[in-house]
Design a protein around this motif. Structure first.
Motif, short mmCIF file in Angstrom:
data_model
loop_
_atom_site.label_atom_id
_atom_site.label_comp_id
_atom_site.label_asym_id
_atom_site.label_seq_id
_atom_site.Cartn_x
_atom_site.Cartn_y
_atom_site.Cartn_z
N SER A 253 0.83 -1.20 0.00
CA SER A 253 0.00 0.00 0.00
C SER A 253 0.87 1.26 0.00
O SER A 253 2.00 1.25 0.50
N VAL B 273 -9.18 0.31 -10.68
CA VAL B 273 -8.75 0.58 -9.30
C VAL B 273 -9.89 0.49 -8.31
O VAL B 273 -9.66 0.57 -7.09
N LEU C 60 -1.57 -3.14 -4.33
CA LEU C 60 -0.93 -2.63 -5.53
C LEU C 60 -0.39 -3.75 -6.40
O LEU C 60 0.06 -4.79 -5.90
N VAL D 179 5.81 -0.45 -8.43
CA VAL D 179 5.38 -1.68 -7.75
C VAL D 179 6.21 -2.83 -8.31
O VAL D 179 6.05 -3.21 -9.48
N ASN E 265 0.33 -1.06 -11.82
CA ASN E 265 0.02 0.25 -11.26
C ASN E 265 1.23 1.18 -11.27
O ASN E 265 1.12 2.34 -10.88
N THR E 266 2.37 0.66 -11.71
CA THR E 266 3.57 1.47 -11.79
C THR E 266 3.36 2.61 -12.78
O THR E 266 2.97 2.38 -13.93
N MET F 89 -3.84 3.76 -1.82
CA MET F 89 -3.73 2.69 -2.80
C MET F 89 -3.37 1.40 -2.08
O MET F 89 -2.30 1.32 -1.45
N ARG G 265 -9.83 -0.95 -4.62
CA ARG G 265 -8.45 -0.97 -4.10
C ARG G 265 -7.94 0.42 -3.75
O ARG G 265 -7.13 0.57 -2.84
N PHE G 266 -8.39 1.42 -4.48
CA PHE G 266 -7.95 2.79 -4.26
C PHE G 266 -9.09 3.60 -3.63
O PHE G 266 -10.26 3.36 -3.92
#
Length: 115
Positions: A17, A63, A85, A113, A89-90, A82, A66-67
């Motif tokens: 996270s 997302v 991850l 990530v 998501n990078t 976030m 998760r976000f």
């Protein structure tokens, strides 16, 4: 025009996270919407989440769940929590402040990530 400064990015392992912050130089409560966008290498910038002045929140499908976007009007700061991850998501994450006639962006904060 409002100046936006993002922070909180970094390197995190998959499943980890991060909480991003976006500090504004002016009142975010005067903005019609505050949002988070991201741009991965070789890809176009994409919308991630937004929160309107009235409190309406929306997320990109990728997302959702998760976000979490939130804001602290007293601190003129918007957050993006976030969780869970994934390597995909990078990206560089950007904060945006919008109102008619004004569309301001921060410099971005890198989120990587990887294990």
């Amino acid at each position: 025009q409002v100046q936006l400064v993002e922070s909180g990015g970094g390197l995190v392992q998959p499943g980890g996270s991060l909480r991003l912050s976006c500090a504004a130089s002016g009142s975010i409560s005067s903005m019609n919407a505050m949002g988070w966008y991201r741009q991965a290498p070789g890809k176009q910038r994409e919308w991630v989440a937004s929160i309107t002045r009235g409190g309406r929140i929306a997320y990109a499908d990728s997302v959702t769940g998760r976000f979490t976007i939130s804001r602290d009007n007293a601190k003129n700061t918007v957050y993006l929590q976030m969780n869970s991850l994934k390597p995909e998501n990078t990206a560089v994450y950007y904060c945006n402040a919008w109102r008619p006639g004004s569309d301001d962006w921060g410099q971005g904060t890198q989120v990587t990530v990887a294990s």
